[in-house]
Design a protein around this motif. Sequence first.
Motif, PDB file in Angstrom:
ATOM      1  N   GLN A 113       0.828  -1.210   0.000  1.00 33.89           N
ATOM      2  CA  GLN A 113       0.000   0.000   0.000  1.00 33.89           C
ATOM      3  C   GLN A 113       0.857   1.252   0.000  1.00 33.89           C
ATOM      4  O   GLN A 113       0.449   2.304  -0.498  1.00 33.89           O
ATOM      5  N   HIS A 114       2.050   1.126   0.534  1.00 35.56           N
ATOM      6  CA  HIS A 114       2.969   2.272   0.601  1.00 35.56           C
ATOM      7  C   HIS A 114       3.825   2.398  -0.661  1.00 35.56           C
ATOM      8  O   HIS A 114       3.959   3.483  -1.220  1.00 35.56           O
ATOM      9  N   PHE A 115       4.406   1.276  -1.102  1.00 34.48           N
ATOM     10  CA  PHE A 115       5.345   1.310  -2.226  1.00 34.48           C
ATOM     11  C   PHE A 115       4.701   1.013  -3.587  1.00 34.48           C
ATOM     12  O   PHE A 115       5.195   1.466  -4.617  1.00 34.48           O
ATOM     13  N   GLY A 116       3.642   0.200  -3.597  1.00 29.41           N
ATOM     14  CA  GLY A 116       3.088  -0.294  -4.856  1.00 29.41           C
ATOM     15  C   GLY A 116       3.204  -1.804  -4.875  1.00 29.41           C
ATOM     16  O   GLY A 116       4.163  -2.379  -4.344  1.00 29.41           O
ATOM     17  N   ILE A 117       2.236  -2.460  -5.503  1.00 32.42           N
ATOM     18  CA  ILE A 117       2.104  -3.911  -5.369  1.00 32.42           C
ATOM     19  C   ILE A 117       3.258  -4.710  -5.972  1.00 32.42           C
ATOM     20  O   ILE A 117       3.566  -5.811  -5.532  1.00 32.42           O
ATOM     21  N   THR A 118       3.927  -4.169  -6.989  1.00 30.52           N
ATOM     22  CA  THR A 118       5.039  -4.914  -7.600  1.00 30.52           C
ATOM     23  C   THR A 118       6.382  -4.214  -7.388  1.00 30.52           C
ATOM     24  O   THR A 118       7.339  -4.466  -8.123  1.00 30.52           O
ATOM     25  N   HIS A 119       6.451  -3.372  -6.376  1.00 31.41           N
ATOM     26  CA  HIS A 119       7.728  -2.718  -6.053  1.00 31.41           C
ATOM     27  C   HIS A 119       8.747  -3.786  -5.646  1.00 31.41           C
ATOM     28  O   HIS A 119       8.403  -4.814  -5.053  1.00 31.41           O
ATOM     29  N   ASP A 120      10.009  -3.548  -5.958  1.00 32.74           N
ATOM     30  CA  ASP A 120      11.068  -4.525  -5.671  1.00 32.74           C
ATOM     31  C   ASP A 120      11.081  -4.946  -4.204  1.00 32.74           C
ATOM     32  O   ASP A 120      11.304  -6.125  -3.892  1.00 32.74           O
ATOM     33  N   ASN A 121      10.861  -3.989  -3.293  1.00 37.79           N
ATOM     34  CA  ASN A 121      10.879  -4.319  -1.863  1.00 37.79           C
ATOM     35  C   ASN A 121       9.744  -5.272  -1.494  1.00 37.79           C
ATOM     36  O   ASN A 121       9.919  -6.193  -0.686  1.00 37.79           O
ATOM     37  N   VAL A 122       8.591  -5.045  -2.081  1.00 35.44           N
ATOM     38  CA  VAL A 122       7.430  -5.892  -1.814  1.00 35.44           C
ATOM     39  C   VAL A 122       7.661  -7.300  -2.366  1.00 35.44           C
ATOM     40  O   VAL A 122       7.415  -8.300  -1.683  1.00 35.44           O
ATOM     41  N   ILE A 123       8.137  -7.378  -3.604  1.00 37.98           N
ATOM     42  CA  ILE A 123       8.391  -8.680  -4.233  1.00 37.98           C
ATOM     43  C   ILE A 123       9.452  -9.450  -3.471  1.00 37.98           C
ATOM     44  O   ILE A 123       9.328 -10.662  -3.236  1.00 37.98           O
ATOM     45  N   SER A 124      10.500  -8.763  -3.048  1.00 41.86           N
ATOM     46  CA  SER A 124      11.561  -9.407  -2.269  1.00 41.86           C
ATOM     47  C   SER A 124      11.016  -9.941  -0.947  1.00 41.86           C
ATOM     48  O   SER A 124      11.364 -11.052  -0.517  1.00 41.86           O
ATOM     49  N   ASN A 125      10.142  -9.169  -0.330  1.00 44.43           N
ATOM     50  CA  ASN A 125       9.540  -9.567   0.945  1.00 44.43           C
ATOM     51  C   ASN A 125       8.688 -10.817   0.780  1.00 44.43           C
ATOM     52  O   ASN A 125       8.796 -11.776   1.557  1.00 44.43           O
ATOM     53  N   ILE A 126       7.837 -10.841  -0.262  1.00 40.20           N
ATOM     54  CA  ILE A 126       6.977 -12.011  -0.498  1.00 40.20           C
ATOM     55  C   ILE A 126       7.820 -13.229  -0.866  1.00 40.20           C
ATOM     56  O   ILE A 126       7.531 -14.354  -0.450  1.00 40.20           O
ATOM     57  N   ALA A 127       8.872 -13.006  -1.657  1.00 38.72           N
ATOM     58  CA  ALA A 127       9.755 -14.113  -2.053  1.00 38.72           C
ATOM     59  C   ALA A 127      10.392 -14.755  -0.823  1.00 38.72           C
ATOM     60  O   ALA A 127      10.553 -15.987  -0.759  1.00 38.72           O
ATOM     61  N   GLU A 128      10.732 -13.935   0.173  1.00 38.79           N
ATOM     62  CA  GLU A 128      11.329 -14.459   1.404  1.00 38.79           C
ATOM     63  C   GLU A 128      10.331 -15.319   2.179  1.00 38.79           C
ATOM     64  O   GLU A 128      10.723 -16.273   2.866  1.00 38.79           O
ATOM     65  N   ILE A 129       9.048 -14.984   2.074  1.00 32.79           N
ATOM     66  CA  ILE A 129       8.020 -15.812   2.724  1.00 32.79           C
ATOM     67  C   ILE A 129       8.077 -17.224   2.153  1.00 32.79           C
ATOM     68  O   ILE A 129       8.044 -18.215   2.889  1.00 32.79           O
ATOM     69  N   TYR A 130       8.169 -17.317   0.826  1.00 37.70           N
ATOM     70  CA  TYR A 130       8.248 -18.622   0.165  1.00 37.70           C
ATOM     71  C   TYR A 130       9.517 -19.364   0.604  1.00 37.70           C
ATOM     72  O   TYR A 130       9.471 -20.551   0.948  1.00 37.70           O
ATOM     73  N   THR A 131      10.632 -18.656   0.616  1.00 40.76           N
ATOM     74  CA  THR A 131      11.915 -19.261   0.985  1.00 40.76           C
ATOM     75  C   THR A 131      11.892 -19.792   2.407  1.00 40.76           C
ATOM     76  O   THR A 131      12.408 -20.885   2.691  1.00 40.76           O
ATOM     77  N   ASP A 132      11.279 -19.032   3.322  1.00 38.62           N
ATOM     78  CA  ASP A 132      11.284 -19.393   4.750  1.00 38.62           C
ATOM     79  C   ASP A 132      10.238 -20.454   5.112  1.00 38.62           C
ATOM     80  O   ASP A 132      10.245 -20.963   6.225  1.00 38.62           O
ATOM     81  N   THR A 133       9.346 -20.764   4.189  1.00 41.54           N
ATOM     82  CA  THR A 133       8.274 -21.722   4.508  1.00 41.54           C
ATOM     83  C   THR A 133       8.257 -22.889   3.526  1.00 41.54           C
ATOM     84  O   THR A 133       8.739 -23.969   3.818  1.00 41.54           O
ATOM     85  N   LEU A 134       7.714 -22.673   2.346  1.00 43.78           N
ATOM     86  CA  LEU A 134       7.524 -23.767   1.392  1.00 43.78           C
ATOM     87  C   LEU A 134       8.830 -24.379   0.909  1.00 43.78           C
ATOM     88  O   LEU A 134       8.875 -25.566   0.567  1.00 43.78           O
ATOM     89  N   SER A 135       9.901 -23.590   0.908  1.00 38.70           N
ATOM     90  CA  SER A 135      11.199 -24.132   0.467  1.00 38.70           C
ATOM     91  C   SER A 135      11.773 -25.124   1.470  1.00 38.70           C
ATOM     92  O   SER A 135      12.747 -25.820   1.167  1.00 38.70           O
ATOM     93  N   LYS A 136      11.161 -25.196   2.655  1.00 39.10           N
ATOM     94  CA  LYS A 136      11.662 -26.107   3.687  1.00 39.10           C
ATOM     95  C   LYS A 136      11.149 -27.535   3.507  1.00 39.10           C
ATOM     96  O   LYS A 136      11.666 -28.464   4.126  1.00 39.10           O
ATOM     97  N   PHE A 137      10.138 -27.710   2.655  1.00 41.23           N
ATOM     98  CA  PHE A 137       9.636 -29.063   2.407  1.00 41.23           C
ATOM     99  C   PHE A 137      10.684 -29.869   1.630  1.00 41.23           C
ATOM    100  O   PHE A 137      11.410 -29.311   0.800  1.00 41.23           O
ATOM    101  N   PRO A 138      10.761 -31.180   1.889  1.00 43.53           N
ATOM    102  CA  PRO A 138      11.707 -32.025   1.130  1.00 43.53           C
ATOM    103  C   PRO A 138      11.467 -31.936  -0.378  1.00 43.53           C
ATOM    104  O   PRO A 138      12.413 -31.935  -1.171  1.00 43.53           O
ATOM    105  N   TYR A 139      10.184 -31.879  -0.764  1.00 41.31           N
ATOM    106  CA  TYR A 139       9.862 -31.756  -2.191  1.00 41.31           C
ATOM    107  C   TYR A 139       9.939 -30.296  -2.598  1.00 41.31           C
ATOM    108  O   TYR A 139       9.363 -29.413  -1.952  1.00 41.31           O
ATOM    109  N   ARG A 140      10.646 -30.030  -3.682  1.00 41.72           N
ATOM    110  CA  ARG A 140      10.742 -28.675  -4.203  1.00 41.72           C
ATOM    111  C   ARG A 140      10.445 -28.680  -5.696  1.00 41.72           C
ATOM    112  O   ARG A 140      10.781 -29.631  -6.394  1.00 41.72           O
ATOM    113  N   ILE A 141       9.828 -27.618  -6.146  1.00 39.09           N
ATOM    114  CA  ILE A 141       9.537 -27.481  -7.573  1.00 39.09           C
ATOM    115  C   ILE A 141      10.827 -27.042  -8.266  1.00 39.09           C
ATOM    116  O   ILE A 141      11.375 -25.977  -7.961  1.00 39.09           O
TER     117      ILE A 141
END
Length: 209
Positions: free
Chosen positions: A119-147
């Motif tokens: 809401q502050h930077f814009g939905i596809t701002h680099d900071n926002v995308i980096s933040n969401i990407a880290e969510i994936y890295t810290d959660t779903l990337s921990k499963f043994p199966y990876r895409i």
Amino acid sequence: MSKSWRELTIAFAGIVLATKQVAQLAKTGYLKTDEFETSVRSLFERNPVSTEATYGSGHNLAEAFEELEKLLNNHRDPRNADLLRYVLGVLHLQKKLIKRKEMLYVIGNRLEKAETQAQHFGITHDNVISNIAEIYTDTLSKFPYRIQVTGEATYLQQTRVASQIRVLLLAAIRSATLWRQLGGSRWQLLLYRNQMAKHAHELYLEFKR
């Protein structure tokens, strides 16, 4: 078209929209801004008034409906191999995720913070995308199966592309969750593939630009 089939097809098109962009990014380093925005925005639609509203409008899924129809009618075509693998990988990961309540809580909580940032930077701002990407890295990337995403190393090694791919995979999993909540299943895909292809075609004709 029954309401249930319409909503199931819309949700599955959301999966295809995101995974199609993953395949495109990995091979070309390029994506369409409007499609990327649609996928990212769907992550913040936790209580949409309708399935269609998750993606803003059915018009935002027009090309995904067309791609879904092609995928269902030609799933053995080698040209669809990567996209099909990503779709099936997303369905597998989502099924694992839904059993991990604590991980779902973490994802939801961090997405709320990312939404405030957007809401502050814009939905596809680099900071926002980096933040969401880290969510994936810290959660779903921990499963043994990876895409395993395949493409050109030149693009896959770029931080921007890697982050966008993780965001898109998370968006695809969000759509997979919606699809399952609506009653979608792997058996349904096997038994009623032609029926979903038919509905995808009808939705494409309805929303094509």
